[in-house]
Design an enzyme around this catalytic site. Structure first.
Site, PDB file in Angstrom:
ATOM      1  N   CYS A 247       0.817  -1.229   0.000  1.00 29.90           N
ATOM      2  CA  CYS A 247       0.000   0.000   0.000  1.00 29.90           C
ATOM      3  C   CYS A 247       0.849   1.276   0.000  1.00 29.90           C
ATOM      4  CB  CYS A 247      -0.989  -0.016   1.157  1.00 29.90           C
ATOM      5  SG  CYS A 247      -0.256   0.134   2.806  1.00 29.90           S
ATOM      6  N   HIS A 295      -2.737   1.360   6.732  1.00 26.03           N
ATOM      7  CA  HIS A 295      -3.080   1.245   5.309  1.00 26.03           C
ATOM      8  C   HIS A 295      -3.239   2.639   4.715  1.00 26.03           C
ATOM      9  CE1 HIS A 295      -4.341  -1.040   1.802  1.00 26.03           C
ATOM     10  NE2 HIS A 295      -5.267  -0.118   1.599  1.00 26.03           N
ATOM     11  N   HIS A 307      -5.684   1.836  -4.451  1.00 25.44           N
ATOM     12  CA  HIS A 307      -4.797   1.310  -3.412  1.00 25.44           C
ATOM     13  C   HIS A 307      -4.384  -0.115  -3.740  1.00 25.44           C
ATOM     14  CE1 HIS A 307      -7.908  -1.034  -0.778  1.00 25.44           C
ATOM     15  NE2 HIS A 307      -8.352  -0.940  -1.994  1.00 25.44           N
TER      16      HIS A 307
END
Length: 332
Positions: A247, A295, A307
């Site tokens: 990520c 994240h 993402h």
């Protein structure tokens, strides 16, 4: 002595008891089979824990790389200093050799025995200057020795730091591998059609998708365009492109393409710009999730982000409300 029938009876009773103890009589409680929803919940949690460990791995790798570079720089500088020290020592050796050849006669005696006293006095003045130069050279050698000892001490500290970070890398890698292995084990228990639903998250994976909204400036636009160009790329923990990402690796690569250097981890990226509220989001903003800031995605407008989700799903478009929102940062 027991008869054959007695022995057989005793054996039968013993076997029956063992079977009952092992749950073979049908009354034992087998582990309940998880529903697809329960599997998805557990897998999601495992992926989140693996991603937290991945960010710690990325931080440790960043520190290890920095320690390794500092160690190389210290080694190079120590080598340069050692070369200068060797030259200074050679110069001192030449001075000492000249003094030895000059003999051990006292200066007053040499003056009295000289045929040219003035010439001798001139040489004496020159010699005095040479002695001063020699003293300065000795002081310089001592200073260089101190600096080299300091460099070697710094190198030992950097080596210890490097080894510590390498050990942290091994720990986090072990954690990540265990979490992902358990997630795969849980998913393997489901039929294929349920496995896909439980293993990934909702989102869109399409190449050549037009951006959802116009970015506020050219650099944000370049970052968003890069993220769109990577739709469908695989998730690989610890990767930052160009063909696979985790990520924070994706957001770092997107802004690198825009000419901006972002830190490597989610924990650092959230502080890499100006914080903005969810209602202020514009394309190019970094959006963060979970209480541990584990994240990150790149906001592209209309409530969506691009993402790198987890190992079961490639880089994709997804709504930002599918995970617990933790904050946002505007880099440019």
């Amino acid at each position: 002595m027991l008869g054959g029938s007695t022995v057989r009876t005793a054996a039968t009773i013993a076997l029956a008891g063992a079977a009952t103890a092992a749950g073979l009589d049908g009354t034992g409680q087998a582990a309940p089979r998880l529903t697809p929803e329960q599997v998805k919940a557990r897998v999601d949690k495992l992926y989140q824990e693996a991603e937290t460990a991945t960010e710690k791995y990325n931080a440790a790798r960043e520190k290890a790389d920095a320690a390794e570079k500092r160690l190389r720089d210290l080694g190079d500088e120590a080598a340069r200093r050692q070369q200068r020290l060797n030259s200074a020592r050679d110069a001192l050796g030449s001075i000492a050799a000249a003094q030895y050849r000059d003999g051990g006669i006292a200066p007053v005696a040499r003056l009295m025995l000289s045929d040219a006293p003035q010439q001798y006095l001139d040489k004496a003045v020159f010699a005095e200057r040479e002695r001063a130069r020699q003293a300065a050279a000795v002081a310089e050698v001592r200073r260089q020795l101190r600096e080299i000892r300091q460099l070697r001490g710094d190198a030992r500290m950097e080596l210890a730091s490097l080894r510590s970070q390498q050990e942290e890398l091994r720990r986090q890698k072990k954690t990540i591998t265990a979490k992902l292995k358990e997630a795969r084990r849980l998913l393997s228990q489901l039929p294929p059609e349920q496995r896909a639903a439980a293993g990934g998250e909702g989102g869109t994976v399409r190449q050549h998708v037009a951006p959802a909204a116009e970015a506020p400036n050219s650099r944000a636009a370049a970052a968003v365009a890069y993220a769109y160009s990577k739709l469908g790329s695989p998730y690989v923990w610890g990767a930052s492109g160009p063909h696979a990402f985790d990520c924070s690796g994706l957001t770092q690569a997107a802004y690198r393409a825009a000419g901006i250097a972002l830190p490597r981890t989610t924990y650092a990226q959230i502080n890499a710009g100006r914080r903005v509220s969810r209602s202020e989001l514009r394309p190019g903003d970094l959006v963060f999730f979970y209480s541990g800031i584990s994240h990150v995605g790149l906001y592209v407008g209309n409530g969506r982000m691009i993402h790198a989700p987890n190992p079961s799903a490639p880089v994709r478009l997804a709504p930002i409300d599918q995970m617990p929102f933790a904050g946002a940062t505007r880099v440019v």
